[in-house]
Design an enzyme around this catalytic site. Sequence first.
Site, short mmCIF file in Angstrom:
data_model
loop_
_atom_site.label_atom_id
_atom_site.label_comp_id
_atom_site.label_asym_id
_atom_site.label_seq_id
_atom_site.Cartn_x
_atom_site.Cartn_y
_atom_site.Cartn_z
N GLY A 46 0.83 -1.20 0.00
CA GLY A 46 0.00 0.00 0.00
C GLY A 46 0.86 1.24 0.00
N GLN A 51 3.00 9.98 1.27
CA GLN A 51 4.28 9.28 1.34
C GLN A 51 5.19 9.62 0.16
OE1 GLN A 51 2.30 5.22 2.17
NE2 GLN A 51 4.26 5.09 3.20
N CYS A 93 5.96 -0.04 7.28
CA CYS A 93 5.56 1.11 6.47
C CYS A 93 6.75 1.54 5.62
CB CYS A 93 5.13 2.25 7.39
SG CYS A 93 4.66 3.75 6.51
N LEU A 94 6.50 1.84 4.35
CA LEU A 94 7.59 2.25 3.47
C LEU A 94 8.21 3.57 3.93
CD1 LEU A 94 6.09 1.32 -0.03
CD2 LEU A 94 7.75 0.04 1.34
N HIS A 135 -4.43 1.41 7.53
CA HIS A 135 -3.07 1.98 7.58
C HIS A 135 -2.94 3.15 6.58
CE1 HIS A 135 1.48 1.30 7.87
NE2 HIS A 135 1.35 2.15 6.85
N GLU A 136 -3.42 2.93 5.34
CA GLU A 136 -3.25 3.96 4.30
C GLU A 136 -4.16 5.16 4.55
OE1 GLU A 136 -0.69 3.63 2.60
OE2 GLU A 136 -0.39 1.51 3.03
N HIS A 139 -2.68 7.49 6.93
CA HIS A 139 -1.67 8.38 6.33
C HIS A 139 -2.31 9.69 5.87
CE1 HIS A 139 2.19 6.38 6.23
NE2 HIS A 139 1.69 5.27 5.72
ZN ZN Z 1 2.59 3.42 5.71
#
Ligand code: ZN
Length: 172
Positions: A46, A51, A93-94, A135-136, A139
């Site tokens: 995701g 991000q 998480c990226l 999660h997304e 963000h």
């Molecule tokens: Zn993330």
Amino acid sequence: MSLLKIHHYPDPVLKQKAAPVTTFDVGLRQLAGDMLETMYAAPGVGLAAPQVGISRRLIVLDCSAKDGERQPLVAVNPEIVAREGECCEEEGCLSVPEYYARVPRSEAVRVRFQDLDGVSREIEANGLWAICFQHEIDHLDGILFVDRLSPLKRGMFRKKYQKIIEQRQEQL
Ligand code: ZN
């Protein structure tokens, strides 16, 4: 299509509340395509627009099995309209490289969003898809998964992450 730069914690763009998408044009389509490519290359399941430094309410996901067919999903202005159950799975998480922790989430969610043409849709998600949606969407509200940890665990995260950052800088 091109790969986008992923912003890492503590970049301030990750703490901002993202603005709704109001224009469904070729630029939006391009951004969603680039975000999917960036997510697959990372690799991740995701990615949210903040991000990649763009404070807009747009997320991309693909939680299909690794060896199965790709199931890319683009959700514009997504919101959770119903939740059910509880779970607590390990997340990463990226934007927070090399750190993983169990996060309390709803087990299943119903998500309302718009597609790239601005058409309103709803999807019911469970398992990894449900966790990923939560999660997304977090963000988009400037919330990282580490913000959902207990104060004690968050303190441990800060110490450990500081070391991760220092090690990465030494490697550069
Ligand atoms: Zn993330």
